[in-house]
Write a protein that holds these residues in place. Structure first.
Motif, PDB file in Angstrom:
ATOM      1  N   ALA A  82       0.804  -1.220   0.000  1.00  0.00           N
ATOM      2  CA  ALA A  82       0.000   0.000   0.000  1.00  0.00           C
ATOM      3  C   ALA A  82       0.838   1.271   0.000  1.00  0.00           C
ATOM      4  CB  ALA A  82      -0.929  -0.004   1.218  1.00  0.00           C
ATOM      5  N   SER A  83       2.165   1.131  -0.074  1.00  0.00           N
ATOM      6  CA  SER A  83       3.023   2.319  -0.114  1.00  0.00           C
ATOM      7  C   SER A  83       3.038   2.914  -1.520  1.00  0.00           C
ATOM      8  CB  SER A  83       4.450   1.970   0.317  1.00  0.00           C
ATOM      9  OG  SER A  83       4.521   1.801   1.721  1.00  0.00           O
ATOM     10  N   PRO A  84       3.335   4.221  -1.606  1.00  0.00           N
ATOM     11  CA  PRO A  84       3.323   4.888  -2.912  1.00  0.00           C
ATOM     12  C   PRO A  84       4.418   4.375  -3.839  1.00  0.00           C
ATOM     13  CG  PRO A  84       3.203   6.476  -1.111  1.00  0.00           C
ATOM     14  CD  PRO A  84       3.553   5.155  -0.502  1.00  0.00           C
ATOM     15  N   HIS A  85       4.243   4.697  -5.105  1.00  0.00           N
ATOM     16  CA  HIS A  85       5.203   4.308  -6.126  1.00  0.00           C
ATOM     17  C   HIS A  85       6.156   5.453  -6.415  1.00  0.00           C
ATOM     18  CE1 HIS A  85       2.022   1.258  -7.755  1.00  0.00           C
ATOM     19  NE2 HIS A  85       2.442   0.976  -6.535  1.00  0.00           N
ATOM     20  N   SER A  86       7.354   5.094  -6.848  1.00  0.00           N
ATOM     21  CA  SER A  86       8.378   6.074  -7.199  1.00  0.00           C
ATOM     22  C   SER A  86       9.236   5.494  -8.312  1.00  0.00           C
ATOM     23  CB  SER A  86       9.251   6.398  -5.981  1.00  0.00           C
ATOM     24  OG  SER A  86      10.394   7.140  -6.358  1.00  0.00           O
ATOM     25  N   PRO A  87       9.699   6.324  -9.247  1.00  0.00           N
ATOM     26  CA  PRO A  87      10.573   5.797 -10.310  1.00  0.00           C
ATOM     27  C   PRO A  87      11.943   5.364  -9.803  1.00  0.00           C
ATOM     28  CG  PRO A  87      10.407   8.187 -10.462  1.00  0.00           C
ATOM     29  CD  PRO A  87       9.393   7.746  -9.449  1.00  0.00           C
ATOM     30  N   ARG A  88      12.295   5.781  -8.595  1.00  0.00           N
ATOM     31  CA  ARG A  88      13.581   5.401  -8.017  1.00  0.00           C
ATOM     32  C   ARG A  88      13.372   4.222  -7.075  1.00  0.00           C
ATOM     33  NH1 ARG A  88      17.364   8.937  -3.833  1.00  0.00           N
ATOM     34  NH2 ARG A  88      19.091   7.455  -3.750  1.00  0.00           N
ATOM     35  N   HIS A  89      14.142   3.171  -7.294  1.00  0.00           N
ATOM     36  CA  HIS A  89      14.008   1.990  -6.439  1.00  0.00           C
ATOM     37  C   HIS A  89      15.390   1.389  -6.225  1.00  0.00           C
ATOM     38  CE1 HIS A  89      11.466  -1.089  -4.531  1.00  0.00           C
ATOM     39  NE2 HIS A  89      12.415  -1.938  -4.905  1.00  0.00           N
ATOM     40  N   ASP A  90      16.040   1.769  -5.144  1.00  0.00           N
ATOM     41  CA  ASP A  90      17.356   1.249  -4.795  1.00  0.00           C
ATOM     42  C   ASP A  90      17.469   1.228  -3.275  1.00  0.00           C
ATOM     43  OD1 ASP A  90      18.059   3.906  -3.946  1.00  0.00           O
ATOM     44  OD2 ASP A  90      18.586   4.388  -6.009  1.00  0.00           O
ATOM     45  N   TYR A  91      18.561   0.683  -2.779  1.00  0.00           N
ATOM     46  CA  TYR A  91      18.670   0.492  -1.327  1.00  0.00           C
ATOM     47  C   TYR A  91      18.870   1.802  -0.576  1.00  0.00           C
ATOM     48  CZ  TYR A  91      18.719  -4.430  -2.367  1.00  0.00           C
ATOM     49  OH  TYR A  91      18.350  -5.684  -2.802  1.00  0.00           O
ATOM     50  N   THR A  92      19.505   2.765  -1.195  1.00  0.00           N
ATOM     51  CA  THR A  92      19.665   4.049  -0.526  1.00  0.00           C
ATOM     52  C   THR A  92      18.320   4.735  -0.353  1.00  0.00           C
ATOM     53  OG1 THR A  92      21.913   4.333  -1.382  1.00  0.00           O
ATOM     54  CG2 THR A  92      20.762   6.321  -0.647  1.00  0.00           C
ATOM     55  N   SER A  93      17.508   4.762  -1.392  1.00  0.00           N
ATOM     56  CA  SER A  93      16.197   5.416  -1.284  1.00  0.00           C
ATOM     57  C   SER A  93      15.288   4.684  -0.308  1.00  0.00           C
ATOM     58  CB  SER A  93      15.530   5.515  -2.663  1.00  0.00           C
ATOM     59  OG  SER A  93      15.285   4.229  -3.215  1.00  0.00           O
ATOM     60  N   MET A  94      15.328   3.358  -0.315  1.00  0.00           N
ATOM     61  CA  MET A  94      14.494   2.610   0.632  1.00  0.00           C
ATOM     62  C   MET A  94      14.963   2.831   2.068  1.00  0.00           C
ATOM     63  SD  MET A  94      13.482  -0.978  -1.275  1.00  0.00           S
ATOM     64  CE  MET A  94      15.045  -1.299  -2.105  1.00  0.00           C
ATOM     65  N   SER A  95      16.264   2.967   2.263  1.00  0.00           N
ATOM     66  CA  SER A  95      16.790   3.243   3.604  1.00  0.00           C
ATOM     67  C   SER A  95      16.381   4.631   4.068  1.00  0.00           C
ATOM     68  CB  SER A  95      18.314   3.109   3.604  1.00  0.00           C
ATOM     69  OG  SER A  95      18.702   1.794   3.284  1.00  0.00           O
ATOM     70  N   GLU A  96      16.401   5.594   3.164  1.00  0.00           N
ATOM     71  CA  GLU A  96      15.959   6.947   3.513  1.00  0.00           C
ATOM     72  C   GLU A  96      14.480   6.946   3.898  1.00  0.00           C
ATOM     73  OE1 GLU A  96      17.037   8.978  -0.044  1.00  0.00           O
ATOM     74  OE2 GLU A  96      19.102   9.350   0.605  1.00  0.00           O
ATOM     75  N   ASP A  97      13.679   6.161   3.185  1.00  0.00           N
ATOM     76  CA  ASP A  97      12.262   6.031   3.543  1.00  0.00           C
ATOM     77  C   ASP A  97      12.110   5.497   4.962  1.00  0.00           C
ATOM     78  OD1 ASP A  97      11.595   6.785   0.938  1.00  0.00           O
ATOM     79  OD2 ASP A  97      11.203   4.732   0.275  1.00  0.00           O
TER      80      ASP A  97
END
Length: 304
Positions: A82-97
């Motif tokens: 149910a989380s939003p979508h983003s064109p960026r999908h990598d471990y740094t961005s997921m960690s920031e989330d």
């Protein structure tokens, strides 16, 4: 021995996107569910955050949470559940989330949570621990290693199968028809059922089925999922308790990766689950849960 809790208080929240002021980075507000055992005061033990793997969601971990006897948060990582979508999908961005989620969820922000993650979620947990080594009471990577390593070809096959289902003409209306297409790519019924949890009714036409995950984004991100953001163990180290759980029949945590674990995570312990493959929780629920519960009580709670 399984721990049974008679009552659980469950609070769910869906996510939405936000962009921090003064930053061009887009942080995702993660959807999550809080599971709190009624007989355990929330402040008495470090809470746990559980993260799923690629093509999974927090619903995969609902049963697992009931065995942990402490407050547990299951989250949907970006582009999943149910989380939003983003064109960026990598471990740094997921960690920031995840860091954003922790800092804004008061009961967690005031504590040092334990991170548990499977596969993709395991690399998120390890990335977070290396980014902020003093922020966590411990981590549990389930069947993944802190190295650059190509994903098994299965995941590429899953994407191709799901894209074929999406392109079906006429559009599919029954999950059984989607399963027939998946069967050409994956013989394991349990894995097909897992993938089909992402297939939902199209909100614009309830008769049609639609993937709730952004397939094209995830397909383009498979190489990033094989990556690991930290390359030099001398530049980052998490010295808190670490439990590495690997399936005995899995190839994701090879013996040659163990010295790398030792350099990044010098207090790591290894538990092998004989006979289990990459999906260690679903394939060996009792053994995996017992290992995590015993380690948490013996190591993390004693540290606290």
């Amino acid at each position: 021995m399984r721990i049974t809790l008679s009552q659980w208080s469950i609070v769910s929240r869906r996510g939405f996107s936000t962009s921090p002021k003064g930053s061009q980075k887009k942080v995702i507000e993660l959807a999550y569910t809080r599971h709190e055992p009624a007989d355990t005061p929330a402040e008495s033990r470090p809470p746990i955050i559980v993260m799923h793997g690629l093509f999974g969601s927090q619903r995969n971990n609902r049963t697992f949470t009931k065995e942990l006897s402490r407050p547990v948060y299951t989250v949907d990582l970006r582009n999943h559940g149910a989380s939003p979508h983003s064109p960026r999908h990598d471990y740094t961005s997921m960690s920031e989330d995840l860091e954003h989620f922790i800092s804004n969820e008061a009961p967690i922000a005031d504590s040092k949570p334990i991170l548990i993650g499977h596969s993709m979620g395991a690399k998120v947990a390890m990335t977070c621990a290396l980014r902020s080594p003093r922020a966590y009471s411990g981590i549990v990577p389930l069947d993944n290693a802190p190295v650059d390593a190509a994903l098994k070809s299965d995941f590429g096959n899953y994407v191709r199968a799901m894209l074929e289902i999406e392109a079906a003409n006429p559009p599919l209306t029954k999950q059984s028809d989607a399963d027939k297409i998946l069967e050409k790519y994956e013989s394991n019924v349990a894995i097909r059922q897992f993938l089909l949890t992402n297939l939902t009714k199209d909100p614009t036409d309830k008769k049609m089925l639609k993937w709730r995950i952004p397939l094209n984004t995830l397909a383009k991100s498979l190489d990033y999922m094989a990556d690991f953001p930290f390359k030099d163990p001398d530049s980052a180290r998490f010295e808190g308790p670490t439990l590495v759980v690997r399936g005995g029949a899995s190839r994701y945590v090879a013996d040659e990766t163990l010295p790398v674990f030792g350099r990044f995570f010098p207090r790591f312990e290894l538990v092998d689950i004989p006979g289990a493959g990459h999906w260690v929780v679903s394939e060996a629920f009792e053994e995996t849960t017992k290992a995590v519960v015993e380690w948490t009580k013996r190591v993390v709670d004693q540290d606290g």
